[in-house]
Structures are given as structure tokens and as C-alpha cells.
Design an enzyme around this catalytic site. Structure first.
Site, mmCIF file in Angstrom:
data_model
loop_
_atom_site.group_PDB
_atom_site.id
_atom_site.type_symbol
_atom_site.label_atom_id
_atom_site.label_comp_id
_atom_site.label_asym_id
_atom_site.label_seq_id
_atom_site.Cartn_x
_atom_site.Cartn_y
_atom_site.Cartn_z
ATOM 1 N N LYS A 1 -0.487 20.365 10.123
ATOM 2 C CA LYS A 1 -0.183 21.076 8.857
ATOM 3 C C LYS A 1 1.230 21.624 8.833
ATOM 4 C CE LYS A 1 -2.511 23.793 11.768
ATOM 5 N NZ LYS A 1 -3.725 23.716 12.534
ATOM 6 N N LYS B 1 -1.590 25.528 5.082
ATOM 7 C CA LYS B 1 -2.751 24.802 4.541
ATOM 8 C C LYS B 1 -2.866 25.022 3.031
ATOM 9 C CE LYS B 1 -5.140 25.135 8.953
ATOM 10 N NZ LYS B 1 -5.919 26.032 9.815
HETATM 11 N N1 LIG Z 1 -6.908 22.840 17.772
HETATM 12 C C1 LIG Z 1 -7.449 22.792 16.551
HETATM 13 O O1 LIG Z 1 -8.572 23.279 16.326
HETATM 14 C C2 LIG Z 1 -6.714 22.139 15.443
HETATM 15 C C3 LIG Z 1 -5.437 21.643 15.616
HETATM 16 N N2 LIG Z 1 -4.801 21.039 14.571
HETATM 17 C C4 LIG Z 1 -3.470 20.475 14.763
HETATM 18 O O2 LIG Z 1 -3.588 19.368 15.630
HETATM 19 C C5 LIG Z 1 -2.409 19.232 16.420
HETATM 20 C C6 LIG Z 1 -2.783 19.249 17.893
HETATM 21 O O3 LIG Z 1 -3.405 20.480 18.194
HETATM 22 P P1 LIG Z 1 -4.070 20.727 19.627
HETATM 23 O O4 LIG Z 1 -4.785 19.513 20.073
HETATM 24 O O5 LIG Z 1 -4.814 21.995 19.490
HETATM 25 O O6 LIG Z 1 -2.771 20.962 20.534
HETATM 26 P P2 LIG Z 1 -2.678 20.946 22.126
HETATM 27 O O7 LIG Z 1 -1.552 21.848 22.487
HETATM 28 O O8 LIG Z 1 -4.011 21.183 22.731
HETATM 29 O O9 LIG Z 1 -2.272 19.424 22.456
HETATM 30 C C7 LIG Z 1 -1.009 18.896 22.168
HETATM 31 C C8 LIG Z 1 -0.877 17.576 22.922
HETATM 32 O O10 LIG Z 1 0.340 16.951 22.551
HETATM 33 C C9 LIG Z 1 1.158 16.705 23.695
HETATM 34 N N3 LIG Z 1 2.528 16.987 23.301
HETATM 35 C C10 LIG Z 1 2.981 18.084 22.658
HETATM 36 N N4 LIG Z 1 4.297 17.997 22.452
HETATM 37 C C11 LIG Z 1 4.687 16.820 22.976
HETATM 38 C C12 LIG Z 1 5.928 16.164 23.088
HETATM 39 N N5 LIG Z 1 7.049 16.693 22.607
HETATM 40 N N6 LIG Z 1 5.965 14.943 23.689
HETATM 41 C C13 LIG Z 1 4.849 14.405 24.192
HETATM 42 N N7 LIG Z 1 3.622 14.969 24.116
HETATM 43 C C14 LIG Z 1 3.554 16.172 23.524
HETATM 44 C C15 LIG Z 1 0.660 17.623 24.782
HETATM 45 O O11 LIG Z 1 0.908 17.035 26.036
HETATM 46 P P3 LIG Z 1 0.441 17.732 27.418
HETATM 47 O O12 LIG Z 1 -1.054 17.787 27.357
HETATM 48 O O13 LIG Z 1 0.932 16.828 28.491
HETATM 49 O O14 LIG Z 1 1.057 19.090 27.425
HETATM 50 C C16 LIG Z 1 -0.826 17.723 24.437
HETATM 51 O O15 LIG Z 1 -1.542 16.699 25.032
HETATM 52 C C17 LIG Z 1 -1.492 20.364 15.983
HETATM 53 O O16 LIG Z 1 -0.654 19.897 14.954
HETATM 54 C C18 LIG Z 1 -2.471 21.408 15.425
HETATM 55 O O17 LIG Z 1 -1.887 22.286 14.490
HETATM 56 C C19 LIG Z 1 -5.394 20.887 13.340
HETATM 57 C C20 LIG Z 1 -6.643 21.362 13.112
HETATM 58 C C21 LIG Z 1 -7.395 22.050 14.143
HETATM 59 N N1 LIG Z 2 -5.319 27.406 14.616
HETATM 60 C C1 LIG Z 2 -6.001 26.793 13.519
HETATM 61 C C2 LIG Z 2 -6.567 25.470 13.962
HETATM 62 C C3 LIG Z 2 -6.926 24.639 12.814
HETATM 63 O O1 LIG Z 2 -6.141 24.321 11.934
HETATM 64 C C4 LIG Z 2 -7.142 27.706 13.061
HETATM 65 O O2 LIG Z 2 -7.427 28.687 13.763
HETATM 66 O O3 LIG Z 2 -7.695 27.462 11.996
#
Ligand SMILES: NC(=O)C1=CN([C@@H]2O[C@H](COP(=O)(O)OP(=O)(O)OC[C@H]3O[C@@H](n4cnc5c(N)ncnc54)[C@H](OP(=O)(O)O)[C@@H]3O)[C@@H](O)[C@H]2O)C=CC1
Ligand SMILES: N[C@@H](CC=O)C(=O)O
Ligand code: NA
Length: 432
Positions: free
Chosen positions: A105, A205
Site C-alpha cells: 500500500k 489504504k
Molecule cells: N504483514 C501483513 O499482515 C501485511 C503486509 N502487507 C504488505 O506486504 C508487504 C510485505 O509485508 P511483510 O511480509 O509483513 O514484510 P516482512 O518484513 O515480513 O518481509 C519482507 C520480505 O522482503 C524481503 N526484502 C525486503 N526488502 C528487500 C530488499 N531491498 N531486497 C531484497 N529483499 C527484500 C525480506 O528479506 P529478508 O527476509 O531476507 O529480510 C523479507 O523476506 C509490505 O508491503 C506490507 O505492507 C499487506 C497486508 C498485510
Molecule cells: N500493518 C498492517 C498490515 C496490513 O496491511 C495492519 O496492521 O493492518
């Protein structure tokens, strides 16, 4: 199609859920799209990190080119977060004619229109269902289910972390910091939770939601934002006493051609449909001229719910591939943006102030309200422990935001007013 190859950017909370769904729901995916779906490459920062899901180490890389420039990859799933660098990766992928699914987002609220334009120029899909309210199919609900209607109001609990915090604080009396820590451990909060608690995540959002719902380019800067970090136990207790509960609410409302969009802590009448949305759950209340009231409810954050929305978008891409209509679903906004001014925004307000308990203060305060034609729905005065001080709590009837802001300025200048402790928007009515 022999099979679909996916390039995954990110293997964190959401990325590991995506891997699990693609693996565990392969039969269902095959049935929906008619061919196998497999992950060809996964970009991470640290290849040695322990993962929540088992993946073949040969799939994992730290080199983005191995994913976005791999000619055999059909669809890029972006679940890594970040904005500028991520935007460049996605632009490269789209120009390489790869479809893109993102949960980001932060990115879509700022660069959504630009990325969508590039996607359609290159005949690619760009879907982003998971970016708003995680697993709830709200964007599809607006774009497909309600596409024939004219949406006039959307109210959303669109941040799971803050709803979790407010629920635990008000129902179990837990401390803000402790609950925030728990939300982080459960994977609801962003890596830096400031965006969650200060309302920016919800604002992003609401910008995406109102752009789609009102068919108007709403920028992030158009969304007025206030977070939850200054809410006190006293505010929650008075809210409860008056029959309200505190929620971080995104409000997008259209009157005629003009719209307002904001995110702010709001005291909601307990009878409001959104008042029953607890913990990390999200809900978006949508009012359409023809359909009337609808509400979309479900998990707004967390690994598997968010991954469900991501993989469903991949299914959407693949269905479009079979029909040969990729890149044709983005609709450019129908209307020019027109925002309401403060004298066109109406709401009820809650205010709690500390004053000197002396003759005439109450009358002074009420006359400031009446000078601005704002009347009280509820009013309460109680002595404070500190000698000679009192607390006044009011809920107003509907007032123009401009009048209410002027009242706040005048109250701050009034000598017997010690502090304006809090001020919140109020939605819905509670009868005695
Ligand atoms: N968590 C949630 O409930 C929700 C999340 N989102 C969105 O989804 C996306 C992911 O969230 P989330 O899974 O929680 O995040 P995390 O921090 O758990 O995971 C991010 C992943 O991306 C990798 N990463 C980050 N930056 C880089 C980079 N520059 N180069 C290579 N790899 C990279 C990390 O690698 P490594 O593991 O090696 O550090 C990690 O595996 C975000 O945009 C978030 O806003 C949307 C809705 C809900
Ligand atoms: N950090 C966010 C994850 C989903 O977008 C939330 O708490 O809703
Ligand atoms: Na969603």
C-alpha cells in the site's frame, strides 16, 4: 498454457504465506486456471535467514535481476515492501511484460496511477487486492460487485494493528506498549510500526480505496491523518460511559462532486456496524446510492489471510491470460478531484478539557460554542483531584469542522482553560 512461473519478491510474513498457499492449494489452482503454478525464484535480503516455510535453497537469491529479468517468469508477486527501489523493480518487470501482484500500500498509495498506466501500456495486469484490508476482497467488491453503483460513503477499520491495540486496551485494560509488542510478534504491524499507530498505513489504504470507490485520483496528501498514540485510558472510559467505543476510522465521504477523506480516532456509537469489529479484524462499510448499506469484514493482516488475497490476484491474472485480456481491466478515473473545505465537512465531536473551577468558566465556555452555532448533545463537569480544577467533557451535535476548529483556538486562548486534553470525531448517536 504449460504452467505459470512466478517470481516472488520477499519471503517474510506474507511471502511465506504465498509459498504455503501455492503449495497446499495446487489442486484448486490447477482447477481454476488449468495449469500448474510454480515459484521459480525468490528475492530476499539475507539468504541464510531462518524461514517460516521450507523452500529449496536454489530458488532464493539476493539479485533482483534473477527475478525481474528472467524471461521465463510470467508473474511477479511483490511482498517485500519499500517504495522507490521497489517501484523501479516493478517498472522493469512490467516493461518486461510480466504481470504484477502486490500487497504494497505504501507504493500503491503514491505511485499506483503511474504503475497502472505503465501496466496497461505494456498489456500487463497490476493487481493489488492485499494492499487494502488484507484478506478482505474489498477492491474487487468495489471494482466488480458494486461497479454499477455510485458510492457516497466508505468508512473503514483498515489497520489491524491499531484495532488490535484499541480492542485490548479497552476490553482488557492492557497497556499500549505491551499490546503493540504483541501485534508486532503476531506479524500484524509493519517493520516500523510508526506508520500503523500514527495512522499513515490506514491513510494509504484510504487513498487507494477512495481513488477506486469515487473514481477520482485521491493523493495521500489529501487524506487528513491522526493516529492513536495519544489516546488515554480516560478517553476510553468516558467513551464507554457515553455509549461509544474508540476505533481508528478511515472516512471517505462524497457530497455532490466534492469529497473528504480522513483517518482519525473516532468514538463510534456501539450500535454502529463497525463497532463490533474487534482485534486485528478489518471491515469496510460502503454506502452506495442504489445498494444502500454494505459491509465487508475479515482479517486485515497476517500471513495467510493476506497471502490469500495475493494468490487470488494471481488467479485473476491467469484467468485474464486464458481470455487474452490482460492489461485491460484498469479504468482511468472518471472525475476530477474536488475536495471539501473545512466549512463543508460536518461531524459530531467529543472534547475533554481541564479548567479552573471558578465562577463563570462554564458560561464562558458554552458561549464560545454557541457563538459558533455549535450545540451540545452531552455535557459533564467533574472536580479533578488537583485542588481548584475541574474536567469538562462534551459531545457536540453536528458542526462544521471550520467552526469546531475555531472553538478549539478560542478555548486555548481562554485564561481559565488549562489544557484541551483530547478531541475526537464522533459517529452515530447514543440515546439515554
Ligand atoms: N504483514 C501483513 O499482515 C501485511 C503486509 N502487507 C504488505 O506486504 C508487504 C510485505 O509485508 P511483510 O511480509 O509483513 O514484510 P516482512 O518484513 O515480513 O518481509 C519482507 C520480505 O522482503 C524481503 N526484502 C525486503 N526488502 C528487500 C530488499 N531491498 N531486497 C531484497 N529483499 C527484500 C525480506 O528479506 P529478508 O527476509 O531476507 O529480510 C523479507 O523476506 C509490505 O508491503 C506490507 O505492507 C499487506 C497486508 C498485510
Ligand atoms: N500493518 C498492517 C498490515 C496490513 O496491511 C495492519 O496492521 O493492518
Ligand atoms: Na483486500
Amino acid at each position: 498454457m504449460n504452467g505459470i512461473s512466478i517470481g516472488l519478491l520477499g519471503l517474510g510474513t506474507v511471502g511465506s504465506g504465498v509459498v504455503k498457499i501455492i503449495k497446499n492449494h495446487q489442486d484448486k489452482l490447477m482447477h481454476q486456471v488449468g495449469c500448474p503454478v510454480s515459484i521459480k525464484k525468490i528475492l530476499v535480503k539475507d539468504v541464510h535467514k531462518q524461514r517460516a516455510v521450507e523452500v529449496d535453497s536454489s530458488l532464493v537469491t539476493t539479485d533482483p535481476d534473477e527475478v525481474i529479468n528472467d524471461a521465463d517468469i510470467d508473474v511477479i508477486i511483490e511482498v517485500m515492501g519499500g517504495v522507490e527501489e521497489t517501484k523501479e523493480y516493478l517498472l522493469t518487470a512490467l516493461k518486461n511484460r510480466k504481470h504484477v501482484v502486490t500487497a504494497n500500500k505504501d507504493l500503491m498509495a503514491v505511485y499506483g496511477p503511474e504503475l497502472l498506466a505503465v501496466a496497461s501500456q505494456y498489456g500487463c495486469d497490476l493487481f493489488y487486492e492485499a494492499s487494502v484490508a488484507g484478506g478482505i476482497p474489498i477492491l474487487r467488491g468495489l471494482a466488480d460487485g458494486l461497479s454499477s453503483d455510485r458510492i457516497t460513503k466508505m468508512m473503514g477499520i483498515v489497520n489491524g494493528t491499531t484495532n488490535f491495540i484499541l480492542t485490548k486496551m479497552s476490553q482488557q485494560g492492557l497497556a499500549y506498549e505491551d499490546v503493540l509488542k504483541e501485534a508486532q510478534e503476531l506479524g500484524y504491524a509493519e517493520s516500523d510500526p510508526t506508520a500503523d499507530v500514527e495512522g499513515l498505513d490506514a491513510a494509504r489504504k484510504m487513498a487507494i480505496l477512495s481513488t477506486l470507490g469515487f473514481s477520482m485520483n485521491i493523493d495521500l496528501d489529501d487524506v487528513k491523518v491522526k493516529g492513536i498514540s495519544s489516546i488515554t485510558e480516560e478517553d476510553l472510559a468516558y467513551g464507554k460511559q457515553f455509549g461509544y467505543c474508540m476505533k481508528l476510522i478511515g472516512i471517505a465521504e462524497r457530497d455532490g462532486e466534492k469529497v473528504e477523506v480522513s483517518v482519525q480516532p473516532t468514538l463510534l456509537a456501539k450500535s454502529h456496524p463497525l463497532a463490533s469489529v474487534q482485534d486485528e479484524y478489518n471491515a469496510v462499510y460502503v454506502y452506495g446510492e442504489a445498494v444502500g448499506e454494505t459491509m465487508f469484514y475479515g482479517p486485515g493482516a497476517g500471513s495467510m489471510p493476506t497471502a490469500t488475497a495475493v494468490v487470488s490476484d494471481v488467479v485473476g491474472v491467469m484467468k485474464n491470460m486464458r481470455l487474452g485480456v490482460n492489461g485491460k481491466s484498469a479504468v482511468t478515473p472518471q472525475y476530477d478531484k474536488k475536495l471539501k473545505s473545512a466549512d463543508e465537512i460536518f461531524s459530531k465531536y467529543f472534547m475533554r478539557i481541564h479548567v479552573k473551577d471558578q465562577v463563570g468558566v462554564f458560561a464562558n465556555i458554552t458561549s464560545i460554542f454557541s457563538d459558533h452555532h455549535v450545540s451540545f448533545e452531552k455535557i459533564l463537569q467533574l472536580p479533578l483531584e488537583e485542588e481548584g480544577m475541574a474536567e469538562i467533557v462534551v459531545v457536540t451535535h453536528k458542526a462544521a469542522l471550520s467552526d469546531y476548529e475555531n472553538i478549539l483556538v478560542q478555548l486555548r486562548d481562554l485564561e481559565p482553560v488549562h489544557t484541551i486534553k483530547s478531541s475526537y470525531r464522533v459517529e452515530g448517536s447514543v440515546k439515554a
